[in-house]
Write an enzyme that holds these catalytic residues in place. Structure first.
Site, PDB file in Angstrom:
ATOM      1  N   SER A  42     -12.971  -1.697  27.753  1.00 53.21           N
ATOM      2  CA  SER A  42     -13.528  -2.926  27.772  1.00 53.21           C
ATOM      3  C   SER A  42     -15.003  -2.858  28.053  1.00 53.21           C
ATOM      4  O   SER A  42     -15.380  -1.615  28.344  1.00 53.21           O
ATOM      5  CB  SER A  42     -13.209  -3.526  29.061  1.00 53.21           C
ATOM      6  OG  SER A  42     -13.911  -4.609  29.309  1.00 53.21           O
TER       7      SER A  42
ATOM      8  N   LEU B 212      -3.980 -10.453  24.679  1.00 51.96           N
ATOM      9  CA  LEU B 212      -4.146  -9.321  23.653  1.00 51.96           C
ATOM     10  C   LEU B 212      -3.091  -8.296  23.212  1.00 51.96           C
ATOM     11  O   LEU B 212      -2.938  -8.268  21.971  1.00 51.96           O
ATOM     12  CB  LEU B 212      -5.446  -8.608  24.081  1.00 51.96           C
ATOM     13  CG  LEU B 212      -6.867  -9.420  24.364  1.00 51.96           C
ATOM     14  CD1 LEU B 212      -7.929  -8.238  24.685  1.00 51.96           C
ATOM     15  CD2 LEU B 212      -7.068  -9.992  23.051  1.00 51.96           C
TER      16      LEU B 212
ATOM     17  N   LYS C  97     -12.052   1.273  33.513  1.00 50.90           N
ATOM     18  CA  LYS C  97     -12.175   1.121  32.037  1.00 50.90           C
ATOM     19  C   LYS C  97     -13.269   2.157  31.622  1.00 50.90           C
ATOM     20  O   LYS C  97     -13.088   2.716  30.413  1.00 50.90           O
ATOM     21  CB  LYS C  97     -12.641  -0.348  31.585  1.00 50.90           C
ATOM     22  CG  LYS C  97     -11.647  -1.492  31.666  1.00 50.90           C
ATOM     23  CD  LYS C  97     -10.506  -1.138  31.046  1.00 50.90           C
ATOM     24  CE  LYS C  97      -9.319  -2.181  31.003  1.00 50.90           C
ATOM     25  NZ  LYS C  97      -8.161  -1.923  30.017  1.00 50.90           N
TER      26      LYS C  97
ATOM     27  N   ASP D 268       6.570  -5.255  29.565  1.00 51.71           N
ATOM     28  CA  ASP D 268       6.042  -6.332  30.671  1.00 51.71           C
ATOM     29  C   ASP D 268       6.679  -6.182  31.891  1.00 51.71           C
ATOM     30  O   ASP D 268       7.756  -5.561  31.968  1.00 51.71           O
ATOM     31  CB  ASP D 268       5.969  -7.594  30.207  1.00 51.71           C
ATOM     32  CG  ASP D 268       4.973  -8.396  30.746  1.00 51.71           C
ATOM     33  OD1 ASP D 268       3.868  -8.853  30.101  1.00 51.71           O
ATOM     34  OD2 ASP D 268       5.186  -9.314  31.787  1.00 51.71           O
TER      35      ASP D 268
ATOM     36  N   TYR E  44     -12.155  -2.881  38.071  1.00 55.21           N
ATOM     37  CA  TYR E  44     -12.157  -2.777  36.660  1.00 55.21           C
ATOM     38  C   TYR E  44     -13.107  -1.940  35.917  1.00 55.21           C
ATOM     39  O   TYR E  44     -12.559  -1.254  34.841  1.00 55.21           O
ATOM     40  CB  TYR E  44     -11.988  -4.266  36.219  1.00 55.21           C
ATOM     41  CG  TYR E  44     -11.762  -4.643  34.982  1.00 55.21           C
ATOM     42  CD1 TYR E  44     -10.446  -4.753  34.429  1.00 55.21           C
ATOM     43  CD2 TYR E  44     -12.659  -4.944  34.257  1.00 55.21           C
ATOM     44  CE1 TYR E  44     -10.094  -4.819  33.255  1.00 55.21           C
ATOM     45  CE2 TYR E  44     -12.419  -5.256  32.719  1.00 55.21           C
ATOM     46  CZ  TYR E  44     -11.188  -5.361  32.182  1.00 55.21           C
ATOM     47  OH  TYR E  44     -10.748  -5.532  31.059  1.00 55.21           O
TER      48      TYR E  44
END
Length: 245
Positions: free
Chosen positions: A140, A17, A157, A36, A153
């Site tokens: 998310s 993304l 989020k 990155d 996760y």
């Protein structure tokens, strides 16, 4: 062009993304810094983007304060300013609570939540003294409803949403906007590899009847980066085709 001449940072911008976001911002006239942790991924991204000097690739870890400071400094040194910062870097280490090593919980919280906090702080520190800007945090749908096997996760989020709203209240006076996006199931190599039965089961939960495309997420990032969203801050936009409404 919607953001012609703007300077944008996309963490984790070499793949997935983040790469789609970088490509969209470049197409609308932005100069883009992509970060990155892999030299190879950055080199492949730069070649694919084909944008020449409008792209600055940097090796940086989102959760390391020195790396984040370096990205902010290098961005301003190279392009003369900073208008947009997208906290996108992340990864998953899924397992049920019973089987998840504590190190895997900490690692996901570290990159997704601490990383978003460090990026938001670094960007806001510059933007509040230079006429404002737009910070975009990638949450998310998992942070809204929680996913089994993703307690790390989902917690991270959800935390990104709280961070976004609190930060928006702190820096709005200086023209700094802080918003978040919550992608749902987006069509990537990972989702394409799902067994067909699982894909069909997931699709039944999506009113629009299909998975999203990376470019559809990138379009919303572009909107939040541009003057079109100039009166939005502290907002969380779901990009999920109506899933979990």
């Amino acid at each position: 062009m919607l953001i012609e001449g703007s300077v944008c940072v996309v963490t984790g911008g070499a793949r997935g993304l983040g790469f789609a976001m970088a490509r969209r911002l470049l197409a609308e006239g932005g100069n883009v810094v992509i970060t990155d942790v892999s030299d190879d991924a950055l080199a492949a991204a730069v070649e694919s983007l084909g944008a020449g000097s409008a792209v600055l690739p940097l090796i940086a870890r989102a959760s390391v304060i020195e790396d984040v400071a370096m990205v902010a400094e290098a961005t301003v040194d190279r392009f003369g300013g900073m208008d947009v910062w997208v906290n996108n870097a992340g990864f998953t280490r899924d397992a049920t609570m019973r089987k998840m090593p504590v190190d895997d919980f900490d690692a996901v919280i570290d990159v997704h939540l601490r990383g978003a906090w460090l990026g938001t702080r670094a960007a806001a520190d510059y933007m509040r003294d230079h006429g404002g800007g737009s910070i975009i945090n990638v949450s998310s749908i998992s942070g809204k409803v929680g996913n089994a096997g993703q307690t790390n996760y989902s917690a991270a989020k959800a935390g990104v949403v709280g961070l976004t709203k609190a930060a928006a209240k702190e820096v709005g006076f200086a023209g700094v906007r802080v918003n978040a996006i919550q992608p749902g199931i987006i069509r990537t190599a990972m989702t394409e590899a799902m067994p067909e039965a699982i894909k069909q089961d997931r699709l039944r939960d999506i009113p629009l009847g299909r998975f999203g495309e990376p470019d559809e997420v990138a379009d919303v990032v572009l909107f939040l980066a541009s003057p079109l969203s100039r009166y939005l801050t502290g907002v969380v936009i779901e990009i999920a085709g109506g899933r979990n409404i």
